[in-house]
Write a protein that holds these residues in place. Structure first.
Motif, PDB file in Angstrom:
ATOM      1  N   CYS A   1       0.832  -1.204   0.000  1.00  0.00           N
ATOM      2  CA  CYS A   1       0.000   0.000   0.000  1.00  0.00           C
ATOM      3  C   CYS A   1       0.866   1.253   0.000  1.00  0.00           C
ATOM      4  CB  CYS A   1      -0.936  -0.005   1.205  1.00  0.00           C
ATOM      5  SG  CYS A   1      -2.353  -1.114   1.039  1.00  0.00           S
ATOM      6  N   GLN A   2       1.910   1.262   0.830  1.00  0.00           N
ATOM      7  CA  GLN A   2       2.797   2.420   0.862  1.00  0.00           C
ATOM      8  C   GLN A   2       3.493   2.613  -0.484  1.00  0.00           C
ATOM      9  OE1 GLN A   2       5.136   3.116   4.617  1.00  0.00           O
ATOM     10  NE2 GLN A   2       4.292   1.124   5.184  1.00  0.00           N
ATOM     11  N   CYS A   3       3.969   1.518  -1.075  1.00  0.00           N
ATOM     12  CA  CYS A   3       4.647   1.610  -2.371  1.00  0.00           C
ATOM     13  C   CYS A   3       3.731   2.188  -3.441  1.00  0.00           C
ATOM     14  CB  CYS A   3       5.142   0.234  -2.811  1.00  0.00           C
ATOM     15  SG  CYS A   3       6.604  -0.348  -1.929  1.00  0.00           S
ATOM     16  N   ASN A   4       2.477   1.742  -3.465  1.00  0.00           N
ATOM     17  CA  ASN A   4       1.546   2.219  -4.483  1.00  0.00           C
ATOM     18  C   ASN A   4       1.217   3.700  -4.313  1.00  0.00           C
ATOM     19  OD1 ASN A   4       1.502  -0.256  -5.693  1.00  0.00           O
ATOM     20  ND2 ASN A   4      -0.504  -0.864  -4.931  1.00  0.00           N
ATOM     21  N   VAL A   5       1.084   4.140  -3.056  1.00  0.00           N
ATOM     22  CA  VAL A   5       0.832   5.565  -2.821  1.00  0.00           C
ATOM     23  C   VAL A   5       2.061   6.383  -3.193  1.00  0.00           C
ATOM     24  CG1 VAL A   5       0.375   7.310  -1.069  1.00  0.00           C
ATOM     25  CG2 VAL A   5      -0.930   5.187  -1.057  1.00  0.00           C
ATOM     26  N   LEU A   6       3.253   5.917  -2.800  1.00  0.00           N
ATOM     27  CA  LEU A   6       4.475   6.640  -3.140  1.00  0.00           C
ATOM     28  C   LEU A   6       4.667   6.721  -4.652  1.00  0.00           C
ATOM     29  CD1 LEU A   6       6.908   5.274  -0.409  1.00  0.00           C
ATOM     30  CD2 LEU A   6       5.901   7.560  -0.539  1.00  0.00           C
ATOM     31  N   ALA A   7       4.316   5.640  -5.359  1.00  0.00           N
ATOM     32  CA  ALA A   7       4.415   5.664  -6.821  1.00  0.00           C
ATOM     33  C   ALA A   7       3.495   6.720  -7.409  1.00  0.00           C
ATOM     34  CB  ALA A   7       4.091   4.285  -7.392  1.00  0.00           C
TER      35      ALA A   7
END
Length: 348
Positions: free
Chosen positions: A18-24
Motif C-alpha cells: 500500500c505504501q509503495c503504491n501511494v508513493l508511486a
C-alpha cells in the motif's frame, strides 16, 4: 484528487505494498521489500486467546510502524474517520488513503466474519458517489468496489484484539529526496536485530516463538468442540476448534498478506539488497539463514492449509507436533541470523 495518478499494483505485504503504491502515485518508485525492511516491524508476535478462538500469530511486531516513511523523508498524517463521509472527504486531497481493516469483514475475501485479522491494510482510492468505495487490495489483481457500510464494518471491527483496526487511516506526502540505502538501511537492521532478539515482551520476537512452541501442545485440550469455519474455497463448514486453529495458523503463515513463509523471504530479499548497497557480505549471510527459516515456515503453512480441514484427531495431533518442530527449527536459524546482524552493527 480522488484516485488521480494512482495505479493499482498487486503486492506481497499489505502495509508495504500500500505504501509503495501511494508513493508511486506521488512520483517515487521503491521496491516493496525495501519498504518492508526499512519499516523495521518484521519479527514475530503471538497472542494466545481463551477458549476455542484461534490464537493470533503474526510475522511482524509492529503494525504500520511508519519507520520507512521517516527514513525516506515522507510526512505521514494519521486520521480516524468514523464515517463513510469522513473517509470520502480525505480522498478529496490525496491519490489514496491507506486504511486498516479486518479482512474477515471484507465481503470479497469470503471469510464472512468467521476468521478475523485486523492488522490488514488496503488503499481506498475513491468514493463512487453511489454508496461504494473503490478499494485497492494488494492481494488482488484489480481494484474492487466495496459498499460503504461493509467498509465501515471492516474499519471498526473489534473481532481480533489486540489487532483491531480502530478506524486508522494514513495519508502520505511526496518524499523530499531519494534515500541513500547504504545510510538508512543499517539503521533499520539495527532496530530489527534488537527488537526481535530482545523485545522486552514474551508476546514478541524470539521469546514469543518460544511461547508458541510450549503452548501449541495444549491446543488439543484447549481448542475443543465443533465450530463454524470457512474453507479455502469460501464455503461455510463445521469443523473442530483444533482444526480451525491449525487452518487459521496456516492462513496466517501463507495467506494473510505475508507473501508466504511468514515474511521471511521478504526480509531475506531486503538483506540481500542491503548487502549489495553496503558492499558487506555479512548481510547476505543473514539473508541465507532467513531463506532457510522460510522453508520451515512455508512447509508448515502449506501442510496446515492442505491437511487440517479434513484431518482426523490423530492427524491433527501430528500437525500440532509439526508446528512445534518447525517453529523450533526456524527459531534457531533466526537467532543465528539476528546475532550475526547484531555483530555487523557492532563492527560498523
Amino acid at each position: 484528487m480522488s484516485g488521480g495518478g494512482y495505479v493499482h499494483r498487486p503486492g506481497i505485504h499489505s502495509e508495504s505494498a500500500c505504501q509503495c503504491n501511494v508513493l508511486a502515485a506521488l512520483g517515487h518508485d521503491i521496491d516493496e521489500h525495501v519498504v518492508f525492511g526499512l519499516d523495521g516491524g518484521f519479527g514475530f508476535s503471538y497472542f494466545p486467546t481463551r477458549g476455542s478462538t484461534p490464537d493470533i500469530v503474526v510475522g511482524k511486531q509492529v503494525v504500520m510502524p511508519l519507520r520507512a516513511a521517516r527514513l525516506l523523508g515522507v510526512a505521514v498524517h494519521a486520521h480516524t474517520p468514523r464515517s463513510a463521509s469522513g473517509l470520502a472527504a480525505i480522498l478529496d486531497t490525496v491519490p489514496a488513503a491507506t486504511t486498516r481493516v479486518d479482512i474477515g469483514l471484507l465481503p470479497y475475501w469470503g471469510l464472512e466474519g468467521r476468521a478475523s485479522f485486523g492488522g490488514y491494510f488496503v488503499n481506498v482510492v475513491r468514493a463512487t458517489g453511489r454508496g461504494e468505495f473503490e478499494v485497492s487490495d494488494p492481494a488482488r489483481d484489480t481494484t474492487v468496489l466495496v459498499r460503504a457500510d461493509d467498509l465501515d464494518r471492516a474499519r471498526s471491527s473489534r473481532n481480533s484484539p489486540p489487532l483491531n483496526p480502530n478506524w486508522r487511516t494514513y495519508t502520505f506526502s511526496s518524499p523530499r529526496s531519494s534515500p541513500r540505502l547504504e545510510l538508512v538501511a543499517p539503521v533499520a537492521v539495527r532496530t530489527l536485530s534488537r527488537e526481535v532478539l530482545r523485545p522486552g515482551s514474551r508476546s514478541l520476537g524470539i521469546p514469543a516463538m518460544k511461547v508458541l512452541t510450549t503452548t501449541a501442545p495444549s491446543w488439543p485440550a484447549t481448542k475443543r468442540g465443533e465450530v463454524e469455519d470457512v474453507d479455502l474455497q469460501g464455503n461455510v463448514i463445521t469443523a473442530s476448534a483444533l482444526a480451525r486453529q491449525l487452518l487459521h495458523l496456516g492462513r496466517q503463515i501463507e495467506s494473510f498478506g505475508t507473501g508466504g513463509g511468514m515474511f521471511r523471504p521478504m526480509i531475506a530479499r531486503f538483506l540481500t539488497t542491503v548487502s549489495e548497497a553496503c558492499g558487506n557480505p555479512h548481510y547476505a549471510e543473514a539473508a541465507d539463514l532467513f531463506e532457510q527459516s522460510a522453508e520451515h515456515w512455508t512447509g508448515l503453512g502449506k501442510a496446515l492449509l492442505a491437511r487440517s480441514a479434513a484431518a482426523d484427531d490423530a492427524e491433527l495431533g501430528g500437525l500440532v507436533d509439526w508446528v512445534v518442530d518447525a517453529v523450533r527449527a526456524a527459531m534457531e536459524l533466526e537467532k543465528r541470523a539476528l546475532a550475526g546482524l547484531a555483530a555487523v552493527q557492532g563492527r560498523s
